[in-house]
Motif scaffolding. Structure first.
Motif, short mmCIF file in Angstrom:
data_model
loop_
_atom_site.label_atom_id
_atom_site.label_comp_id
_atom_site.label_asym_id
_atom_site.label_seq_id
_atom_site.Cartn_x
_atom_site.Cartn_y
_atom_site.Cartn_z
N GLU A 182 0.83 -1.20 0.00
CA GLU A 182 0.00 0.00 0.00
C GLU A 182 0.87 1.25 0.00
O GLU A 182 1.93 1.29 0.64
CB GLU A 182 -0.93 0.01 1.21
N THR A 183 0.43 2.27 -0.74
CA THR A 183 1.15 3.54 -0.80
C THR A 183 0.47 4.56 0.08
O THR A 183 -0.64 4.35 0.60
CB THR A 183 1.20 4.06 -2.24
N GLU A 184 1.11 5.72 0.24
CA GLU A 184 0.55 6.77 1.08
C GLU A 184 -0.69 7.41 0.48
O GLU A 184 -1.49 8.02 1.20
CB GLU A 184 1.61 7.84 1.33
N ASN A 185 -0.88 7.30 -0.84
CA ASN A 185 -2.04 7.93 -1.47
C ASN A 185 -3.16 6.92 -1.75
O ASN A 185 -3.94 7.10 -2.68
CB ASN A 185 -1.62 8.64 -2.77
N MET A 186 -3.21 5.86 -0.94
CA MET A 186 -4.30 4.88 -1.00
C MET A 186 -4.29 4.08 -2.29
O MET A 186 -5.32 3.58 -2.72
CB MET A 186 -5.66 5.60 -0.83
N LYS A 187 -3.14 3.96 -2.90
CA LYS A 187 -2.97 3.09 -4.06
C LYS A 187 -2.15 1.88 -3.62
O LYS A 187 -1.81 1.72 -2.44
CB LYS A 187 -2.27 3.83 -5.20
N TRP A 188 -1.79 1.06 -4.59
CA TRP A 188 -1.00 -0.13 -4.31
C TRP A 188 0.14 -0.26 -5.31
O TRP A 188 -0.02 0.07 -6.48
CB TRP A 188 -1.87 -1.39 -4.39
N LEU A 189 1.29 -0.72 -4.85
CA LEU A 189 2.40 -1.06 -5.72
C LEU A 189 2.36 -2.56 -5.95
O LEU A 189 2.41 -3.35 -5.00
CB LEU A 189 3.74 -0.65 -5.10
N ALA A 190 2.26 -2.94 -7.24
CA ALA A 190 2.14 -4.35 -7.61
C ALA A 190 3.49 -4.89 -8.08
O ALA A 190 4.19 -4.22 -8.84
CB ALA A 190 1.09 -4.53 -8.70
N ASP A 191 3.82 -6.08 -7.64
CA ASP A 191 5.06 -6.74 -8.02
C ASP A 191 4.74 -7.86 -9.01
O ASP A 191 4.33 -8.97 -8.61
CB ASP A 191 5.74 -7.30 -6.76
#
Length: 244
Positions: A182-191
């Protein structure tokens, strides 16, 4: 890493050849500089044709690659038998047939049997991964013991997605949650690499190599759709050498 392509670092059997191109070494200019192999992205068709000729000569390919019309699904074709090209993976048992996928952030996956009698190339963007393209490609090997190599893709620190993408994976398999941060702006980093390894492992493939590239952060070596939008395509190829 070769000047113009990456040679997969994996214990492929004798006679199995593979390569993943860089963006260097071609004749395209501007946004497509220089080894753009995609004929569908707005580049001059004559330059794309020359780039493909240069690729075939540089790698000493036994035939023109089987170029797919990739649709971000899970369809797999047998490259030497099917005339269908709307697919995201291709396999072959026949020497001299070159399976290929094109990418510019999506994950290219190469598969080969440990006996070296069957090879496959897979285009695994997030939609294809969610649709099961890796599992479908593994099934085409009919239970053989496999090796897999993960080629250049957008890295886990650059691929930001929305909640709906994460939910698509987690609904399919709860274990996929480990591939998202989860990122600080309520998004997600996908691997993508982690997602592919989970899919491969669950399909019975434990010998997985490669990964660790990031197309987004390395503009000198890789095209990136997320970074540039208008851009070229790399190719990741695998084939069996013809018998002497």
């Amino acid at each position: 890493m070769n000047r113009f392509w990456i040679e997969p670092d994996w214990p492929a059997p004798p006679g199995v050849r593979a390569a993943s191109t860089l963006r260097r070494g071609g004749v395209s200019t501007g946004l497509y500089r220089s080894l753009n192999l995609g004929a569908h992205v707005g580049d001059d068709p004559r330059r794309v044709k020359e780039n493909r000729r240069l690729l075939r000569a540089a790698l000493n390919l036994p035939a023109e690659p089987v170029w797919l019309n990739q649709v971000h699904g899970n369809k797999v074709i047998q490259a030497d038998l099917s005339s269908e090209r709307n697919a995201d993976a291709a396999f072959t048992c026949r020497p001299g047939v070159v399976c290929a996928v094109m990418t510019a952030d999506c994950l290219p996956v190469l598969l080969c049997s440990k006996e070296g009698d069957r090879v496959a190339a897979v285009h695994a963007g997030w939609k294809g991964l969610a649709a099961g393209v890796i599992e479908a490609a593994v099934e085409s090997f009919k239970g053989a013991d496999l090796l897999a190599w993960l080629g250049p893709a957008i890295g886990p620190d650059a691929f930001e997605v929305g909640e709906e993408v994460r939910d698509t994976f987690v609904r399919k398999k709860s274990g996929f949650a480990a591939a998202f941060r989860e990122t600080e702006n309520m998004k997600w980093l996908a691997d993508l690499y982690h997602l592919a390894r989970i899919a491969l492992n669950d399909a019975g493939v434990s010998a997985v190599f490669g990964g660790g590239f990031c197309t987004f952060s390395n503009a000198a070596d890789f095209f990136s759709y997320r970074r540039d939008r208008i851009t070229g395509r790399m190719a990741t190829l695998i084939w069996r050498e013809k018998y002497k």
